[in-house]
Design an enzyme around this catalytic site. Structure first.
Site, PDB file in Angstrom:
ATOM      1  N   LYS A 255      -2.483   0.328   8.012  1.00  0.00           N
ATOM      2  CA  LYS A 255      -1.538   0.229   9.132  1.00  0.00           C
ATOM      3  C   LYS A 255      -1.564   1.529   9.946  1.00  0.00           C
ATOM      4  O   LYS A 255      -1.680   1.504  11.158  1.00  0.00           O
ATOM      5  CB  LYS A 255      -0.130  -0.028   8.592  1.00  0.00           C
ATOM      6  CG  LYS A 255       0.942  -0.084   9.642  1.00  0.00           C
ATOM      7  CD  LYS A 255       2.306  -0.332   9.015  1.00  0.00           C
ATOM      8  CE  LYS A 255       3.402  -0.196  10.058  1.00  0.00           C
ATOM      9  NZ  LYS A 255       4.757  -0.336   9.471  1.00  0.00           N
TER      10      LYS A 255
ATOM     11  N   GLU B  86      -6.927   7.899   1.076  1.00  0.00           N
ATOM     12  CA  GLU B  86      -7.757   7.100   0.176  1.00  0.00           C
ATOM     13  C   GLU B  86      -8.634   6.122   0.973  1.00  0.00           C
ATOM     14  O   GLU B  86      -9.836   5.993   0.741  1.00  0.00           O
ATOM     15  CB  GLU B  86      -6.884   6.307  -0.805  1.00  0.00           C
ATOM     16  CG  GLU B  86      -6.078   7.160  -1.796  1.00  0.00           C
ATOM     17  CD  GLU B  86      -4.680   7.483  -1.302  1.00  0.00           C
ATOM     18  OE1 GLU B  86      -4.447   7.439  -0.068  1.00  0.00           O
ATOM     19  OE2 GLU B  86      -3.833   7.801  -2.141  1.00  0.00           O
TER      20      GLU B  86
ATOM     21  N   GLY C 173       4.317  -1.956   5.150  1.00  0.00           N
ATOM     22  CA  GLY C 173       3.111  -2.174   4.353  1.00  0.00           C
ATOM     23  C   GLY C 173       3.326  -3.139   3.217  1.00  0.00           C
ATOM     24  O   GLY C 173       2.529  -4.043   2.982  1.00  0.00           O
ATOM     25  N   ARG C 174       4.480  -2.996   2.534  1.00  0.00           N
ATOM     26  CA  ARG C 174       4.752  -3.850   1.382  1.00  0.00           C
ATOM     27  C   ARG C 174       5.174  -5.261   1.760  1.00  0.00           C
ATOM     28  O   ARG C 174       5.452  -6.089   0.900  1.00  0.00           O
ATOM     29  CB  ARG C 174       5.795  -3.181   0.478  1.00  0.00           C
ATOM     30  CG  ARG C 174       7.062  -2.755   1.195  1.00  0.00           C
ATOM     31  CD  ARG C 174       7.871  -1.811   0.321  1.00  0.00           C
ATOM     32  NE  ARG C 174       9.051  -1.283   1.021  1.00  0.00           N
ATOM     33  CZ  ARG C 174       9.030  -0.219   1.813  1.00  0.00           C
ATOM     34  NH1 ARG C 174       7.883   0.438   2.016  1.00  0.00           N
ATOM     35  NH2 ARG C 174      10.120   0.211   2.420  1.00  0.00           N
TER      36      ARG C 174
ATOM     37  N   GLU D   8       9.481   0.616  -3.724  1.00  0.00           N
ATOM     38  CA  GLU D   8       9.299   1.379  -2.481  1.00  0.00           C
ATOM     39  C   GLU D   8      10.385   1.006  -1.471  1.00  0.00           C
ATOM     40  O   GLU D   8      10.659   1.757  -0.545  1.00  0.00           O
ATOM     41  CB  GLU D   8       7.906   1.140  -1.891  1.00  0.00           C
ATOM     42  CG  GLU D   8       7.497   2.191  -0.871  1.00  0.00           C
ATOM     43  CD  GLU D   8       6.022   2.145  -0.505  1.00  0.00           C
ATOM     44  OE1 GLU D   8       5.614   1.276   0.300  1.00  0.00           O
ATOM     45  OE2 GLU D   8       5.254   2.982  -1.027  1.00  0.00           O
TER      46      GLU D   8
ATOM     47  N   HIS E  41       3.116 -10.112 -27.777  1.00  0.00           N
ATOM     48  CA  HIS E  41       2.378  -9.388 -28.821  1.00  0.00           C
ATOM     49  C   HIS E  41       2.243  -7.919 -28.467  1.00  0.00           C
ATOM     50  O   HIS E  41       1.388  -7.221 -29.009  1.00  0.00           O
ATOM     51  CB  HIS E  41       1.007 -10.038 -29.003  1.00  0.00           C
ATOM     52  CG  HIS E  41       1.090 -11.497 -29.301  1.00  0.00           C
ATOM     53  ND1 HIS E  41       1.231 -12.001 -30.576  1.00  0.00           N
ATOM     54  CD2 HIS E  41       1.137 -12.567 -28.461  1.00  0.00           C
ATOM     55  CE1 HIS E  41       1.323 -13.322 -30.516  1.00  0.00           C
ATOM     56  NE2 HIS E  41       1.259 -13.690 -29.241  1.00  0.00           N
TER      57      HIS E  41
ATOM     58  N   LYS F 221       1.886  13.669  -0.551  1.00  0.00           N
ATOM     59  CA  LYS F 221       0.699  13.661   0.306  1.00  0.00           C
ATOM     60  C   LYS F 221       0.451  15.064   0.880  1.00  0.00           C
ATOM     61  O   LYS F 221      -0.667  15.573   0.889  1.00  0.00           O
ATOM     62  CB  LYS F 221       0.880  12.664   1.461  1.00  0.00           C
ATOM     63  CG  LYS F 221       0.854  11.202   1.064  1.00  0.00           C
ATOM     64  CD  LYS F 221       1.028  10.309   2.296  1.00  0.00           C
ATOM     65  CE  LYS F 221       1.079   8.837   1.923  1.00  0.00           C
ATOM     66  NZ  LYS F 221       1.319   7.949   3.088  1.00  0.00           N
TER      67      LYS F 221
HETATM   68  O1  F6P Z   1       2.770   4.354  -0.106  1.00  0.00           O
HETATM   69  C1  F6P Z   1       3.050   4.647   1.202  1.00  0.00           C
HETATM   70  C2  F6P Z   1       2.377   3.658   2.121  1.00  0.00           C
HETATM   71  O2  F6P Z   1       2.675   3.962   3.442  1.00  0.00           O
HETATM   72  C3  F6P Z   1       2.756   2.204   1.807  1.00  0.00           C
HETATM   73  O3  F6P Z   1       4.005   1.850   2.323  1.00  0.00           O
HETATM   74  C4  F6P Z   1       1.606   1.486   2.441  1.00  0.00           C
HETATM   75  O4  F6P Z   1       1.500   0.145   2.002  1.00  0.00           O
HETATM   76  C5  F6P Z   1       0.434   2.365   1.966  1.00  0.00           C
HETATM   77  O5  F6P Z   1       0.962   3.701   1.956  1.00  0.00           O
HETATM   78  C6  F6P Z   1      -0.805   2.275   2.824  1.00  0.00           C
HETATM   79  O6  F6P Z   1      -0.476   2.656   4.135  1.00  0.00           O
HETATM   80  P1  F6P Z   1      -1.535   2.275   5.315  1.00  0.00           P
HETATM   81  O7  F6P Z   1      -1.588   0.780   5.394  1.00  0.00           O
HETATM   82  O8  F6P Z   1      -0.956   2.913   6.537  1.00  0.00           O
HETATM   83  O9  F6P Z   1      -2.868   2.850   4.938  1.00  0.00           O
END
Ligand code: F6P
Length: 555
Positions: free
Chosen positions: A211, A217, A272-273, A358, A389, A517
């Site tokens: 987003k 990452e 995002g979630r 979150e 188990h 971060k």
């Molecule tokens: O963990 C923080 C966050 O902003 C989440 O809310 C989101 O889903 C994830 O990192 C990835 O963010 P992006 O879609 O901006 O890469």
């Protein structure tokens, strides 16, 4: 319209105190007795929403409890705040945004406006663009740089840009087509390299889902994928044939080298979630086909309609939210356990972890004051029957009170009905055993029937006692279809929202992820700096300093 920060009202506080008094009266109430004294209990505390069934009778509640909790929801202004959410008011007050994930699954005919503009047309345009790509891929019409048809997908994203498409593809395994879709999230190179080893660069489409288009990452992994394609012989121009992006930051995606026409937009009013319903769901749509993706949207929309229209007392997300509030805020439960009795839903707890933790892992109210009570619980879980188990011992004889949700599909998608009968039996037996427990007298009687002598019975019996009175909800769906999966996800989204309203917190921002971060950037610069031991420029604590030094110069 902007929802202003608000404080809880005196009436709400009074109702909270009423619930505290009521809790003192019922906290030791035995569910065994509640069932024994009321033959209609299970029917009274169940909800059937077009075949989506919630049995919440195995909770430590009486009708009076439920009435008090519903009154609390009313005094929290849930009705008004639900309307604010669904009509695009600025419910995310720290980012001054609405939270209109429900618009993503609204029918084409809907009109949902933000700042006077109906957003449904642009959502539908994006869905049409997704549909077109999915169908071109299925037809083998998307060709790589050597002219081979694209047959594999590498989806790069993390958090909501990973969990949704990945976990829902897994959940809908039965509906997957021939496309070979893989997901990578972690910056740990073990992940992407293990996946790249399975892919043919000439036939792989890379989807960079972010987003913000600034997540370390995802961008790092995208650079690795880009180099992987170049190493395979793709020219810089060819890259455009193998990359699409999903983002609200179009400029950054273009800057990265992705063609404008290959960028699927998403909007800042989708968290995002909450984004699997958007183009973030593109890898999912590729994996299961667009019709099945549309069915998932329709299921989410059906749950939205239920949430929007059902009276609070008959409202499934509201009831689940209030059961959670009851245990977290009055019984002191610290966690909530998800027990999907379906192998394909094994990832569901991880999905709800981000959604719930979150959203509601906060301790500041809308008005900036500290929260007045505990808020979001630790979400954990695992597929049944495996957990029986592993961690169910603690559930039956441990000290923490851990409310749980059992989830079961009545119809399997496999042919072994005997196995499914056994799965269902275990699911029902676990919630029954958690509720009933085993008394000392029953343990002694059992040991006596086995012929043990009295001294052995006295010695062993205490170890066989199970406290019981462990609460659970059971969700039954006819089958794990895209439609029912959509209803399940939306159910939990709205449950989380309702709890956030009760706690008067903003469920739609996530400032807590920023500090880590920032610090990781600092530490990376130190590790990659000229002199690894040069930590003098940074006022690190001695622990961080020694860890950096050991990592940078392994003995
Ligand atoms: O963990 C923080 C966050 O902003 C989440 O809310 C989101 O889903 C994830 O990192 C990835 O963010 P992006 O879609 O901006 O890469």
């Amino acid at each position: 319209m902007t929802v202003t920060a608000h404080s809880i009202t005196p009436e709400f506080k009074a109702q909270w105190q009423t619930l505290q008094l009521h809790f003192e009266q019922v906290k030791s109430q035995s569910m065994r007795d509640l069932f024994a004294n009321d033959a209609s209990r299970s029917a009274r505390f169940s909800l059937d929403v077009d075949g989506f069934f919630l049995d919440y009778s195995k909770n430590i509640i009486t009708q009076e409890t439920l009435d008090h909790l519903l009154k609390l929801a009313e005094l929290a202004g849930l009705d008004k705040k639900r309307n604010a959410l669904l009509t695009g008011e600025t419910v995310n007050i720290t980012e001054q945004r609405c939270a209109l994930h429900t618009a993503l699954r609204a029918p084409q005919s809907a009109s949902i406006t933000i700042d006077g503009k109906n957003v449904v047309p642009e959502i539908q345009q994006t869905l049409a663009k997704m549909k077109q790509l999915v169908e071109q891929l299925e037809a083998g019409k998307v060709l790589g740089f050597t002219g081979k048809p694209i047959k594999q997908v590498l989806s790069l994203g993390i958090g909501g840009s990973y969990l949704g498409p990945k976990i829902m593809s897994q959940a809908l395994k039965h509906y997957q087509n021939e496309m070979d879709v893989h997901f990578v999230a972690n910056i740990d190179g073990h992940h992407i390299h293990q996946v790249l080893d399975k892919l043919d660069p000439e036939q792989t489409l890379v989807i960079t889902s972010s987003k913000s288009f600034s997540t370390q990452e995802t961008l790092q992994n995208s650079l690795v994928a880009k180099q992987w394609l170049r190493d395979a012989g793709a020219s810089q121009d060819d890259i455009g044939k193998h990359f699409v992006a999903v983002s609200s930051n179009i400029d950054a995606a273009v800057q990265f080298g992705i063609k404008q026409e290959n960028i699927f937009p998403m909007w800042d009013w989708v968290g995002g979630r909450y984004s699997v319903w958007s183009a973030i769901g593109l890898p999912l749509a590729i994996a299961i086909g667009f019709e099945n993706f549309s069915q998932m949207l329709a299921g989410g929309n059906a749950m939205d309609d239920h949430f929007a229209t059902a009276p609070l007392s008959q409202n499934m997300p509201v009831i689940m939210a209030l059961m959670g509030v009851w245990y977290i805020n009055f019984f002191g439960a610290q966690s909530h356990l998800l027990l999907p009795y379906h192998h394909d839903l094994r990832g569901f707890p991880a999905y709800i972890q981000q959604l719930d933790m979150e959203s509601n892992g906060k301790t500041v109210q809308q008005d900036g004051n500290d929260t007045f009570a505990e808020t979001g619980p630790i979400i954990w879980g695992g597929e049944g029957t495996n957990g029986q188990h592993a961690f169910h011992q603690l559930m039956h004889q441990g000290s923490p009170l851990i409310p749980s949700d059992f989830i079961l599909a009545i119809e399997p998608t496999h042919s072994s009905q005997d196995l499914h009968n056994a799965l269902a039996s275990n699911c029902f037996a676990q919630s029954q055993a958690l509720m009933m427990g085993k008394t000392l007298a029953e343990a002694k009687s059992e040991l006596s029937e086995k012929g043990l002598d009295s001294s052995e019975i006295e010695r062993l019996a205490p170890h066989k006692v199970m406290q019981g009175n462990k609460p659970s909800n059971t969700l039954l769906m006819n089958a794990l279809t895209p439609y029912n999966l959509g209803r399940l996800i939306a159910l939990y989204e709205h449950k989380v929202f309702c709890q956030g309203v009760i706690w008067n917190i903003n469920s739609f921002d996530q400032w807590g992820v920023e500090l880590g971060k920032t610090m990781s950037t600092d530490i990376l610069n130190t590790i990659e700096g000229a002199d690894n031991t040069d930590t003098a420029n940074h006022q690190y604590d001695s622990s961080t300093t020694q860890l950096i030094k050991r990592f940078s110069s392994p003995s």
